[in-house]
Every structure is written in structure tokens, then in C-alpha cells.
Design a protein around this motif. Structure first.
Motif, PDB file in Angstrom:
ATOM      1  N   LEU A  59       2.793   1.630   4.956  1.00 44.37           N
ATOM      2  CA  LEU A  59       1.598   1.230   4.346  1.00 44.37           C
ATOM      3  C   LEU A  59       1.233  -0.265   4.504  1.00 44.37           C
ATOM      4  N   THR A  60       1.484  -0.717   5.683  1.00 41.72           N
ATOM      5  CA  THR A  60       0.876  -1.835   6.446  1.00 41.72           C
ATOM      6  C   THR A  60      -0.829  -1.750   6.177  1.00 41.72           C
ATOM      7  N   PRO A  61      -1.456  -2.835   5.518  1.00 44.43           N
ATOM      8  CA  PRO A  61      -2.792  -2.669   5.695  1.00 44.43           C
ATOM      9  C   PRO A  61      -3.440  -3.109   6.887  1.00 44.43           C
ATOM     10  N   PRO A  62      -4.674  -2.915   7.252  1.00 45.59           N
ATOM     11  CA  PRO A  62      -5.294  -3.118   8.506  1.00 45.59           C
ATOM     12  C   PRO A  62      -5.222  -4.727   8.918  1.00 45.59           C
ATOM     13  N   ALA A  63      -5.280  -4.841  10.138  1.00 46.14           N
ATOM     14  CA  ALA A  63      -5.237  -6.322  10.662  1.00 46.14           C
ATOM     15  C   ALA A  63      -6.119  -7.292   9.959  1.00 46.14           C
ATOM     16  N   PHE A  64      -7.393  -6.951   9.676  1.00 45.19           N
ATOM     17  CA  PHE A  64      -8.391  -7.814   9.134  1.00 45.19           C
ATOM     18  C   PHE A  64      -8.434  -7.921   7.500  1.00 45.19           C
ATOM     19  N   THR A  65      -7.261  -7.454   7.101  1.00 43.17           N
ATOM     20  CA  THR A  65      -7.153  -7.794   5.550  1.00 43.17           C
ATOM     21  C   THR A  65      -5.937  -8.597   5.246  1.00 43.17           C
ATOM     22  N   ASP A  66      -5.667  -9.153   4.032  1.00 46.62           N
ATOM     23  CA  ASP A  66      -4.373  -9.550   3.609  1.00 46.62           C
ATOM     24  C   ASP A  66      -3.264  -8.800   3.809  1.00 46.62           C
ATOM     25  N   GLY A  67      -2.301  -9.344   4.522  1.00 45.54           N
ATOM     26  CA  GLY A  67      -0.959  -8.769   4.574  1.00 45.54           C
ATOM     27  C   GLY A  67      -1.109  -7.824   6.149  1.00 45.54           C
ATOM     28  N   GLY A  68      -2.115  -7.701   6.844  1.00 43.83           N
ATOM     29  CA  GLY A  68      -2.022  -6.928   7.767  1.00 43.83           C
ATOM     30  C   GLY A  68      -1.721  -7.666   8.996  1.00 43.83           C
ATOM     31  N   SER A  69      -1.099  -6.966  10.285  1.00 41.76           N
ATOM     32  CA  SER A  69      -0.823  -7.673  11.403  1.00 41.76           C
ATOM     33  C   SER A  69      -1.505  -6.755  12.598  1.00 41.76           C
ATOM     34  N   PHE A  70      -1.634  -7.674  13.718  1.00 42.78           N
ATOM     35  CA  PHE A  70      -2.322  -7.118  14.847  1.00 42.78           C
ATOM     36  C   PHE A  70      -1.588  -5.857  15.515  1.00 42.78           C
ATOM     37  N   GLU A  71      -0.415  -5.815  15.025  1.00 45.82           N
ATOM     38  CA  GLU A  71       0.501  -4.741  15.662  1.00 45.82           C
ATOM     39  C   GLU A  71       0.065  -3.506  15.328  1.00 45.82           C
ATOM     40  N   HIS A  72      -0.483  -3.437  13.908  1.00 46.32           N
ATOM     41  CA  HIS A  72      -1.123  -2.151  13.634  1.00 46.32           C
ATOM     42  C   HIS A  72      -2.702  -2.498  13.236  1.00 46.32           C
ATOM     43  N   ILE A  73      -3.582  -2.349  13.948  1.00 44.76           N
ATOM     44  CA  ILE A  73      -4.821  -2.687  13.815  1.00 44.76           C
ATOM     45  C   ILE A  73      -5.533  -2.045  12.774  1.00 44.76           C
ATOM     46  N   LEU A  74      -5.219  -0.776  12.633  1.00 44.47           N
ATOM     47  CA  LEU A  74      -5.914  -0.061  11.403  1.00 44.47           C
ATOM     48  C   LEU A  74      -4.997   0.429  10.444  1.00 44.47           C
ATOM     49  N   GLY A  75      -3.600  -0.541  10.364  1.00 38.58           N
ATOM     50  CA  GLY A  75      -2.629  -0.343   9.519  1.00 38.58           C
ATOM     51  C   GLY A  75      -1.770   0.831   9.677  1.00 38.58           C
ATOM     52  N   THR A  76      -0.724   1.287   8.475  1.00 38.17           N
ATOM     53  CA  THR A  76       0.165   2.386   8.910  1.00 38.17           C
ATOM     54  C   THR A  76       0.282   3.449   7.788  1.00 38.17           C
ATOM     55  N   ASP A  77       0.435   4.656   8.093  1.00 37.67           N
ATOM     56  CA  ASP A  77       0.456   5.376   6.869  1.00 37.67           C
ATOM     57  C   ASP A  77       1.849   5.544   6.151  1.00 37.67           C
ATOM     58  N   SER A  78       2.056   6.371   5.254  1.00 41.57           N
ATOM     59  CA  SER A  78       3.153   6.283   4.289  1.00 41.57           C
ATOM     60  C   SER A  78       4.528   6.350   4.921  1.00 41.57           C
ATOM     61  N   LEU A  79       4.441   6.665   6.215  1.00 36.93           N
ATOM     62  CA  LEU A  79       5.743   6.736   7.167  1.00 36.93           C
ATOM     63  C   LEU A  79       5.932   5.649   8.159  1.00 36.93           C
ATOM     64  N   GLY A  80       4.808   4.954   8.001  1.00 39.42           N
ATOM     65  CA  GLY A  80       4.979   3.782   8.902  1.00 39.42           C
ATOM     66  C   GLY A  80       4.417   4.143  10.239  1.00 39.42           C
ATOM     67  N   ARG A  81       3.702   5.334  10.353  1.00 40.88           N
ATOM     68  CA  ARG A  81       2.961   5.564  11.763  1.00 40.88           C
ATOM     69  C   ARG A  81       1.755   4.938  11.722  1.00 40.88           C
ATOM     70  N   ASP A  82       1.431   4.403  12.909  1.00 44.13           N
ATOM     71  CA  ASP A  82       0.218   3.769  13.370  1.00 44.13           C
ATOM     72  C   ASP A  82      -1.011   4.530  13.292  1.00 44.13           C
ATOM     73  N   VAL A  83      -2.151   4.182  12.281  1.00 45.60           N
ATOM     74  CA  VAL A  83      -3.185   4.937  12.037  1.00 45.60           C
ATOM     75  C   VAL A  83      -4.071   4.931  13.293  1.00 45.60           C
ATOM     76  N   LEU A  84      -4.290   4.067  14.156  1.00 46.89           N
ATOM     77  CA  LEU A  84      -5.304   3.683  14.974  1.00 46.89           C
ATOM     78  C   LEU A  84      -4.528   4.750  16.224  1.00 46.89           C
ATOM     79  N   SER A  85      -3.222   4.827  16.439  1.00 41.90           N
ATOM     80  CA  SER A  85      -2.983   5.654  17.512  1.00 41.90           C
ATOM     81  C   SER A  85      -3.202   6.958  17.104  1.00 41.90           C
ATOM     82  N   ARG A  86      -2.777   7.371  15.768  1.00 44.50           N
ATOM     83  CA  ARG A  86      -2.857   8.752  15.507  1.00 44.50           C
ATOM     84  C   ARG A  86      -4.399   9.325  15.523  1.00 44.50           C
ATOM     85  N   ILE A  87      -5.279   8.200  15.201  1.00 45.29           N
ATOM     86  CA  ILE A  87      -6.663   8.683  15.047  1.00 45.29           C
ATOM     87  C   ILE A  87      -7.159   9.065  16.682  1.00 45.29           C
TER      88      ILE A  87
END
Lengths: 288, 306
Positions: free
Chosen positions: A54-82
Motif C-alpha cells: 500500500l505504498t501511495p503513488p509517487a506524486f502524493t505524500d509518502g510515495g516514492s519513485f520506485e513505485h510511480i503508481l504505488g503498490t497493491d495490498s501485497l506490495g506489487r508494483d501497480v504500474l508494472s501490473r497495468i
């Protein structure tokens, strides 16, 4: 020579419509993303990292550029999955429409060319199928046969022939009476030659237009079935499946639901816009 | 006119037969209906044979199909495995919710979609027209389940104006109904607009204007009536989409209708209940479509006099 002039008209007309260019761009972009997914995806779409869940997207508080669109409940990268999810959408969209298209064009040709009892049977079949609550039947069949790529393509393909069948039949019906068909028949051309050489090429324009809308529609239906848990197997990332997985985290992880859905909407919007333009390009009278 | 109605009625009979055949046939898709019904339950060989005999699976398929139709015709939809009570009771409990949702969203489609389409046709190519049509394109591209979740996120979770899920007062039906109808609102608006533009270019409209009739009468009395004919045809299709869509929307909003029960029965491996839900929704669909066909006769005089 004629071929080149035709292409020129195509490009000229296309450049006049910014909206159509946008549609074409969105369409091509989706295809490129699907084909080049391993090159474009920043991370392995199946890589689980619970510490980063549940890492939020990069452009919001708490986000990082490692996961640009954030991660899901298992920590998987949302952008890569899309990015990988586009593959299932396109594979199913294109193959189901190809199946339905071939079936529909063949039945439409037979119906329009031979008329009579053949036409009656095929068109009544089309009427009956149109009166069927299709998605319910798809759900029932998939629930019993079990989900999976092959079953999805078969179910979606067999239901997609009706539009092709009706339109091709209508066109063949009016073309059949034209002089060029009569003269082809009078010099002894076979049925097969008349159908494939003289009639079929005249239906391509409408077949292409129907195909664009059919692919867009199939992408939405596939995503809906995946959302309901009736799509391909859950380990493969799909846009509909991602939205389903994110449902329980809609408050704490709005991005998990939002971005895959936006991907579906932009792909479908692109195809629909381009399809609208194609319809006007080929024949303004094809408008509904 | 009678020929048209007779053909429609005849066709509906085939559709009903087709639907019953599919919902009966799903048991046989994998080759062994007993295995489909039992799901994960393990039985010995003799117990299995006993079960087959008890269910009548040892009879020829056409006898079983005939038997199935006979039972459906008598509103006997069997018993739910999961709930242990008759499927008819379960469906009677949930169907009012589904019908209510279908009626509200159909009303929304007509009351919102048609005026938008007319407005855009009268102000063709204005900024409002362009913006509305762009919005309609976007609305048609959004998948229903996602739209529902987005509306839920904004209006129920963030703004807290409306409840997240369930059924109760009018506030519970607003989000599901919007979700279910937005795509058809957009489609209707586009249909009405293009149909209206076509009609407005006809000679009889020019004649009506030349006669000195007020623009209002021309627009509403002459143009709208004719522009509605192609729109009518898609209303029937819309209803089919709505019954299918109710499966998705009811699941998203936890709305206790037949659509949600379809998905629950799949998750519970409750095949008899699934069959019953599908057949009831399908019959409802066929019935409504037939009704639309009859209405059509009154709207389009060309059919009435044919």
C-alpha cells in the motif's frame, strides 16, 4: 498507384482531425505497451514485497519513485501490473473478435448471397441471439466450464458474430443485384469466385469499422468478467482483476482501483474515437 | 401488424427455449452433471450412482430436458444447495430490488438522456454541444464496475453524502442507478442528437417552418416524434444490458438483488440457484423485450399499417 493515392487521402483526412489522431495514438500506445511489456515495466509484475504494501503513488505524500503508481495490498508494483495487464485485454479482445468476425462474415455472405431458406435460418438465429441476455449466459457458462483464456475467447467470440452477419448480409443483398455481379455470372464465374472476388472486397470498409467497436466492447466485457472472478487465472495480472483485488482497499489504497480502470477507459476511448472517425471516413452514411 | 407481432411472439418462444436449454445444458458442459452439482464433495462409486439415479441423470437427456421445462413452467426452480430452501423463495425475496433498480435506471436514462440529446441537436456545434458529446464518449468508455467504485469512493467514502452499500431508502439506490444508467444515458443522448439532426434536415420540417409554425411546435411536435423511432429500438437492448449490468452493479454496491445472488451462487458453488437466477432474469428480459415490441407498434405507424 491507386493504392498510394488512397493512402494519401487517408493521411490527409486523418491530419484534419485532432480527435482522431488522439484516438489512434491511444490505440497504438496500448498495442506498443502490450507488445513491449517486459521492456517497459519497471518491475516484475508478480514480485511480492509485503514491507512495501500500500505504498501511495509517487506524486502524493509518502510515495516514492520506485513505485510511480504505488503498490497493491501485497506490495506489487501497480504500474508494472497495468503494463502487463494490457496483454490479456488485447489478446482476448483481438482473438475473440477475430473468431466472431470470421464467423459473422461467412454467415453474412451465405445469408445475403443465397437468400431464401438459408437467409431465413441465419437471420432468425441472429434475432434470437440478439434477444438473449448475453452477459448472463457468458457468466453461467464460464462459472461451470471454469474461467480461462480459451473459454473466454470462445464464449466472447461466438456471441460477437451477429453484428458482422447482419451488416455483411445487408450489403451483399444490395450488391447482388448490381450489374458487375450479373456480368461476372454471365461469363460463367463460379459462386466462390463471385463471392470472394467481387462481393467480399466491397464489405471491407464496414467490417473494419465494426471490428474497431467490437474490440473496444470485448475489452470492457473481458474486464467485467475478470472483475467478477471469471477471467483468466488470478496469477496473471488483468485490468479487471486488479480492480477486483483493490476493492477492499478503496479507502486506504484508492490508486489500486483507480489506475487500472483508467487504463481500460483510455484504451476503449481511443478505439471508439478512432472507430467513429473511420466510419465517417469510409462512408458518412454508415452513421447509426 | 398482426404478422409482425406474431413473428415476435414466435421468436420469443424460441428465445425462451434457447435460454432454458442453455441453463439446463450448463450441467452437461463438463460431461458429468453429477460432478458439477457436487463440486468438491467426495462420494464413493455406489453413492455417486445412487445420486445420479436420484437426480435422474441416468435418463436420456431429452427426457431430462423435458422434465426441466415442465418444472420451470410450473415455477419449480429446485432447491438451493447452500441455503437449503427453495430457489423460488430466494428469488422472490430478491427480485423486487432488481426490478426497482432497473426501473429507476431506465427512468434516469430517458429523463436525462433524451433532453440532453435534443439540447445538443438544437445547439449543434456550440461549445456546450461539443463538451457534452465529449463527455458522452468518455462515459461510454468507462467500465461499469469501475465507474461504480469511483462514484462510491467520491460520494460515499470521501464526501460521505450517500451510503456505501445496501438497500433501504432512496439514498441507497442513487449511486447504483447512476452507475447502471450512465452508459445508456450517453448512448441515448448521442442517438437522439444524431437522429434529431437528421430529422431537422427533412423537407417536412422546412414545410412546417414555412407554414409559419412556431419553432417550439416544429421541434417538439414534428421533429421529436420522428426522431424517437430509432431511439425506441435501442431501449429494448438497453434493458438487456441493464439486467446483465445488474450483476455487476449489485455486486459492487452490495445491493441485495438477483444479480448479486448470481455471483454469490457461483462463489458458493450453488449451481441449482445459479440456474434458477439465470432463467428468471432471462425470462424477465424476454418479457420486457416483447413489451417494447408491442409499444413499438404504437409509436411507428408504418408497422401498424403493414
Amino acid at each position: 498507384m491507386a493504392h498510394i493515392t488512397k493512402n494519401n487521402r487517408f493521411v490527409r483526412e486523418l491530419l484534419k482531425s485532432p480527435l482522431a489522431i488522439f484516438g489512434l495514438f491511444a490505440m497504438v500506445a496500448t498495442c506498443v505497451v502490450a507488445i513491449a511489456a517486459p521492456l517497459l515495466a519497471p518491475l516484475d509484475p508478480g514480485l511480492i514485497d509485503v514491507t512495501k504494501r500500500l505504498t501511495p503513488p509517487a506524486f502524493t505524500d509518502g510515495g516514492s519513485f520506485e513505485h510511480i503508481l504505488g503498490t497493491d495490498s501485497l506490495g506489487r508494483d501497480v504500474l508494472s501490473r497495468i503494463i502487463y495487464g494490457s496483454r490479456v485485454s488485447l489478446i482476448i479482445g483481438v482473438s475473440a473478435v477475430a473468431l466472431g468476425g470470421v464467423l459473422g462474415v461467412v454467415l453474412g455472405l451465405l445469408s445475403g448471397y443465397f437468400g431464401g431458406i438459408v437467409d431465413d435460418i441465419i437471420m432468425r438465429l441472429a434475432d434470437i441471439q440478439m434477444a438473449f441476455p448475453f452477459i448472463l449466459i457468458a457468466i453461467t457458462i464460464l462459472a461451470v466450464m471454469g474461467p480461462g483464456l480459451q473459454n473466454l475467447v470462445i464464449v466472447l467470440g461466438f456471441t460477437g458474430w451477429v453484428t458482422y452477419g447482419r451488416v455483411v448480409r445487408g450489403q451483399i443483398f444490395s450488391l447482388r443485384e448490381k450489374e458487375f455481379v450479373e456480368s461476372a455470372a454471365s461469363i460463367g464465374s463460379s459462386h466462390a469466385r463471385i463471392i470472394f472476388k467481387h462481393l467480399l472486397p466491397n464489405t471491407w470498409a464496414s467490417v473494419i469499422v465494426i471490428t474497431s467497436f467490437a474490440v473496444a466492447h470485448t475489452i470492457i466485457v473481458e474486464a467485467s468478467l475478470s472483475f467478477l472472478g471469471l477471467g483468466v487465472k488470478p496469477t496473471v495480472p488483468t485490468w479487471g482483476g486488479m480492480v477486483a483485488e483493490g476493492r477492499d482497499y478503496i479507502v486506504n489504497g484508492w490508486w489500486i482501483v483507480t489506475f487500472p480502470g483508467a487504463a481500460i477507459a483510455s484504451a476503449v476511448l481511443g478505439i471508439n474515437i478512432f472507430g467513429d472517425w473511420l466510419r465517417d471516413y469510409f462512408d458518412p452514411r454508415l452513421r447509426e | 401488424m398482426l404478422r409482425y407481432l406474431r413473428r415476435r411472439l414466435f421468436q420469443s418462444i424460441f428465445v425462451v427455449l434457447g435460454v432454458t436449454f442453455v441453463s439446463f445444458g450448463v450441467l452437461f458442459l463438463t460431461g458429468d452433471p453429477a460432478a458439477v452439482l457436487l463440486g468438491d464433495v467426495e462420494l464413493t462409486q455406489s453413492e455417486m450412482a445412487e445420486f445420479r439415479h436420484q437426480m435422474g441423470f441416468d435418463r436420456p437427456w431429452y427426457v431430462q430436458y423435458g422434465d426441466y421445462i415442465w418444472r420451470v413452467a410450473h415455477f419449480d426452480f429446485g432447491k438451493s444447495y447452500y441455503h437449503g430452501i427453495s430457489n423460488a423463495t430466494l428469488i422472490l425475496d430478491t427480485i423486487p430490488a432488481t426490478i426497482e433498480l432497473a426501473i429507476v435506471s431506465t427512468a434516469m436514462t430517458l429523463v436525462i438522456g433524451i433532453p440532453i440529446g435534443m439540447f445538443c441537436a438544437f445547439r449543434r456545434n456550440s461549445l456546450t454541444d461539443r463538451a457534452t458529446m465529449a463527455g458522452a464518449l468518455l462515459a461510454q468508455a468507462m467500465p461499469t464496475f469501475w465507474l461504480g467504485l469511483m462514484l462510491m469512493l467520491v460520494f460515499a467514502e470521501i464526501l460521505r453524502w450517500l451510503p456505501v452499500s445496501g438497500r433501504g431508502g432512496i439514498e441507497h439506490i442513487i449511486l447504483p442507478a447512476i452507475t447502471l444508467s450512465l452508459m445508456s444515458i450517453a448512448r441515448n443522448a448521442r442517438m437522439v442528437r444524431s437522429s434529431m439532426l437528421e430529422v431537422l434536415g427533412q423537407d417536412y420540417i422546412r414545410t412546417a417552418r414555412a407554414k409559419g409554425l412556431s419553432e417550439r411546435i416544429v421541434q417538439y411536435k414534428h421533429a421529436l416524434k420522428n426522431a424517437m423511432i430509432p431511439v425506441m429500438t435501442i431501449i429494448g437492448m438497453d434493458i438487456g444490458y441493464r439486467l446483465g449490468g445488474s450483476v455487476i452493479v449489485e455486486t459492487v454496491f452490495g445491493y441485495p438483488g438477483v444479480g448479486r445472488m448470481v455471483i454469490q451462487s457461483i462463489n458458493n458453488k450453488d449451481v441449482p440457484l445459479l440456474q434458477a437466477c439465470v432463467i428468471v432474469l432471462a425470462l424477465l428480459f424476454v418479457g420486457v423485450n416483447l413489451l417494447v415490441d408491442f409499444l413499438y407498434v404504437y409509436v411507428d405507424p408504418r408497422i401498424r399499417h403493414s
